[in-house]
Design a protein around this motif. Structure first.
Motif, PDB file in Angstrom:
ATOM      1  N   SER A 175     -35.797 -27.585 128.871  1.00  0.00           N
ATOM      2  CA  SER A 175     -34.793 -27.002 127.987  1.00  0.00           C
ATOM      3  C   SER A 175     -33.400 -27.082 128.621  1.00  0.00           C
ATOM      4  O   SER A 175     -32.413 -27.442 127.962  1.00  0.00           O
ATOM      5  N   LEU A 176     -33.329 -26.780 129.916  1.00  0.00           N
ATOM      6  CA  LEU A 176     -32.044 -26.807 130.636  1.00  0.00           C
ATOM      7  C   LEU A 176     -31.494 -28.237 130.696  1.00  0.00           C
ATOM      8  O   LEU A 176     -30.302 -28.472 130.447  1.00  0.00           O
ATOM      9  N   ILE A 177     -32.380 -29.191 131.005  1.00  0.00           N
ATOM     10  CA  ILE A 177     -31.948 -30.601 131.053  1.00  0.00           C
ATOM     11  C   ILE A 177     -31.408 -31.031 129.691  1.00  0.00           C
ATOM     12  O   ILE A 177     -30.370 -31.664 129.588  1.00  0.00           O
ATOM     13  N   ARG A 178     -32.116 -30.635 128.634  1.00  0.00           N
ATOM     14  CA  ARG A 178     -31.681 -31.016 127.288  1.00  0.00           C
ATOM     15  C   ARG A 178     -30.295 -30.441 126.965  1.00  0.00           C
ATOM     16  O   ARG A 178     -29.414 -31.157 126.501  1.00  0.00           O
ATOM     17  N   VAL A 179     -30.115 -29.140 127.225  1.00  0.00           N
ATOM     18  CA  VAL A 179     -28.842 -28.501 126.879  1.00  0.00           C
ATOM     19  C   VAL A 179     -27.688 -29.168 127.616  1.00  0.00           C
ATOM     20  O   VAL A 179     -26.656 -29.488 127.018  1.00  0.00           O
ATOM     21  N   LEU A 180     -27.874 -29.403 128.926  1.00  0.00           N
ATOM     22  CA  LEU A 180     -26.789 -29.973 129.720  1.00  0.00           C
ATOM     23  C   LEU A 180     -26.496 -31.409 129.299  1.00  0.00           C
ATOM     24  O   LEU A 180     -25.337 -31.780 129.104  1.00  0.00           O
ATOM     25  N   LEU A 181     -27.543 -32.229 129.128  1.00  0.00           N
ATOM     26  CA  LEU A 181     -27.318 -33.636 128.767  1.00  0.00           C
ATOM     27  C   LEU A 181     -26.816 -33.776 127.333  1.00  0.00           C
ATOM     28  O   LEU A 181     -25.885 -34.534 127.074  1.00  0.00           O
TER      29      LEU A 181
ATOM     30  N   TYR B 245     -22.700 -22.228 123.330  1.00  0.00           N
ATOM     31  CA  TYR B 245     -23.555 -21.771 122.229  1.00  0.00           C
ATOM     32  C   TYR B 245     -24.985 -22.235 122.449  1.00  0.00           C
ATOM     33  O   TYR B 245     -25.946 -21.498 122.291  1.00  0.00           O
ATOM     34  N   SER B 246     -25.094 -23.512 122.784  1.00  0.00           N
ATOM     35  CA  SER B 246     -26.383 -24.140 122.963  1.00  0.00           C
ATOM     36  C   SER B 246     -27.175 -23.451 124.075  1.00  0.00           C
ATOM     37  O   SER B 246     -28.368 -23.178 123.936  1.00  0.00           O
ATOM     38  N   LEU B 247     -26.478 -23.169 125.183  1.00  0.00           N
ATOM     39  CA  LEU B 247     -27.110 -22.543 126.347  1.00  0.00           C
ATOM     40  C   LEU B 247     -27.606 -21.138 125.993  1.00  0.00           C
ATOM     41  O   LEU B 247     -28.733 -20.765 126.325  1.00  0.00           O
ATOM     42  N   ALA B 248     -26.760 -20.369 125.280  1.00  0.00           N
ATOM     43  CA  ALA B 248     -27.131 -19.001 124.898  1.00  0.00           C
ATOM     44  C   ALA B 248     -28.333 -19.035 123.953  1.00  0.00           C
ATOM     45  O   ALA B 248     -29.282 -18.258 124.105  1.00  0.00           O
ATOM     46  N   GLY B 249     -28.288 -19.952 122.975  1.00  0.00           N
ATOM     47  CA  GLY B 249     -29.388 -20.071 122.026  1.00  0.00           C
ATOM     48  C   GLY B 249     -30.666 -20.486 122.725  1.00  0.00           C
ATOM     49  O   GLY B 249     -31.732 -19.895 122.517  1.00  0.00           O
ATOM     50  N   ALA B 250     -30.563 -21.507 123.592  1.00  0.00           N
ATOM     51  CA  ALA B 250     -31.736 -22.038 124.281  1.00  0.00           C
ATOM     52  C   ALA B 250     -32.348 -20.987 125.209  1.00  0.00           C
ATOM     53  O   ALA B 250     -33.572 -20.844 125.275  1.00  0.00           O
TER      54      ALA B 250
ATOM     55  N   PHE C 202     -29.869 -15.602 117.274  1.00  0.00           N
ATOM     56  CA  PHE C 202     -29.190 -14.405 117.743  1.00  0.00           C
ATOM     57  C   PHE C 202     -28.486 -14.653 119.073  1.00  0.00           C
ATOM     58  O   PHE C 202     -27.429 -14.077 119.324  1.00  0.00           O
ATOM     59  N   GLY C 203     -29.011 -15.554 119.894  1.00  0.00           N
ATOM     60  CA  GLY C 203     -28.315 -15.935 121.124  1.00  0.00           C
ATOM     61  C   GLY C 203     -26.976 -16.585 120.809  1.00  0.00           C
ATOM     62  O   GLY C 203     -25.946 -16.255 121.398  1.00  0.00           O
ATOM     63  N   GLN C 204     -26.996 -17.510 119.840  1.00  0.00           N
ATOM     64  CA  GLN C 204     -25.763 -18.200 119.467  1.00  0.00           C
ATOM     65  C   GLN C 204     -24.773 -17.251 118.801  1.00  0.00           C
ATOM     66  O   GLN C 204     -23.574 -17.287 119.080  1.00  0.00           O
TER      67      GLN C 204
END
Lengths: 124, 161
Positions: free
Chosen positions: B61-67, B80-85, B116-118
């Motif tokens: 999940s972390l690799i996906r968000v960053l890349l 946003y993506s990081l908070a949601g993920a 809700f994270g986003q």
């Protein structure tokens, strides 16, 4: 791939609780959204700071560097945005109190304010 | 599974997840309801969770968000993506660990948490007004999360053990 791979169940009874919880959350949200009274003016904010307020009963256009907001027939909508997704431009026009259009990429929000209770407070 | 095979599998799953993110960017989404995405990338994270466990699911999940952030989004997009993920991952790990939920329950819970994270990050940047979108997004999360959960479970079943 280990023993975990064999145990995956698509659906278990408890999943209904997850779905029910989400449905209840959505229903409460809809009740809150649709019982809002009509508003009187809009607040335009960038980064959460209000930069303009415009009355809803007068047709107008407000131009920002990256967005254009239009008021027509007592409703406000995002006329233009330079972002690629255009979610805010496609959003339905707003006119009820606390309804809002958000342009996430440009951090612009348009929010309807005022309404009966506010008017009462002023007239009393 | 050997360490080398596990490393290769994680890399493969991360790549698939990234491709799913990209596919999602290519699809013009419904114009009627703002902010709604199919969340295909979560299929990759779910498959990782069920095959390699929570630690590797977090990594994928972390690799996906960053890349994905680096390739297709802006800095605020990554936020946003990081908070949601992160919210989705926490809820999915908990539901998975509880062992009483199927893939659909885990996926729907993750999709709802993602919203809700986003929205929490959006609320920090722009104020509480953003929560007006929440009911629509929550309804969509039940549908997209359910579909993704079914797909993920079928993929895991089809994988060689």
């Amino acid at each position: 791939m280990g023993k975990a791979a064999g145990e995956v169940r698509i659906f278990k009874k408890a999943d209904l609780f997850v779905i029910a919880a989400a449905l209840i959350a959505a229903a409460v949200g809809f009740i809150l959204v649709f019982t809002r009274p009509a508003g009187e003016y809009i607040e335009i904010a960038v980064d959460g700071d209000t930069i303009a307020t415009l009355p809803l009963d007068r047709d107008a256009q407000y131009e920002l560097p990256n967005n254009v907001i239009a008021i027509e027939n007592g409703e406000a909508r995002m006329e233009y945005a330079d972002c690629p997704d255009l979610i805010c431009v496609h959003h339905a026009p707003i006119s009820r109190r606390n309804e809002t259009i958000v342009c996430l990429p440009n951090r612009v929000t348009v929010t309807v304010r005022g309404g009966r209770s506010d008017v009462d407070a002023i007239s009393e | 599974m050997s360490a080398a095979r596990r490393a290769a599998t994680v890399g493969l799953l991360a790549a698939v997840t990234l491709v799913l993110s990209y596919v999602e960017h290519l699809i013009p989404m419904s114009v009627a309801i703002p902010g709604i995405k199919p969340g295909f990338a979560n299929i990759g994270v779910l498959v990782t969770l069920y095959t390699l466990g929570g630690g590797y699911a977090t990594l994928v999940s972390l690799i996906r968000v960053l890349l994905a952030g680096l390739l297709f989004a802006s800095f605020s997009g990554v936020l946003y993506s990081l908070a949601g993920a992160a919210a989705a991952l926490i809820v999915m790990l908990l539901l998975h660990r509880a062992k009483i939920f199927g893939a659909v329950g885990v996926s729907v819970g993750g999709a709802a948490a993602h919203i809700f994270g986003q929205l929490a990050v959006a609320a920090c940047l722009m104020g509480g007004v953003v929560f007006g979108y929440a009911p629509w997004m929550t309804l969509a999360a039940i549908a997209t999360g359910g579909i993704n959960g079914v797909i993920a479970a079928l993929v895991v079943r089809a994988l060689p053990r």
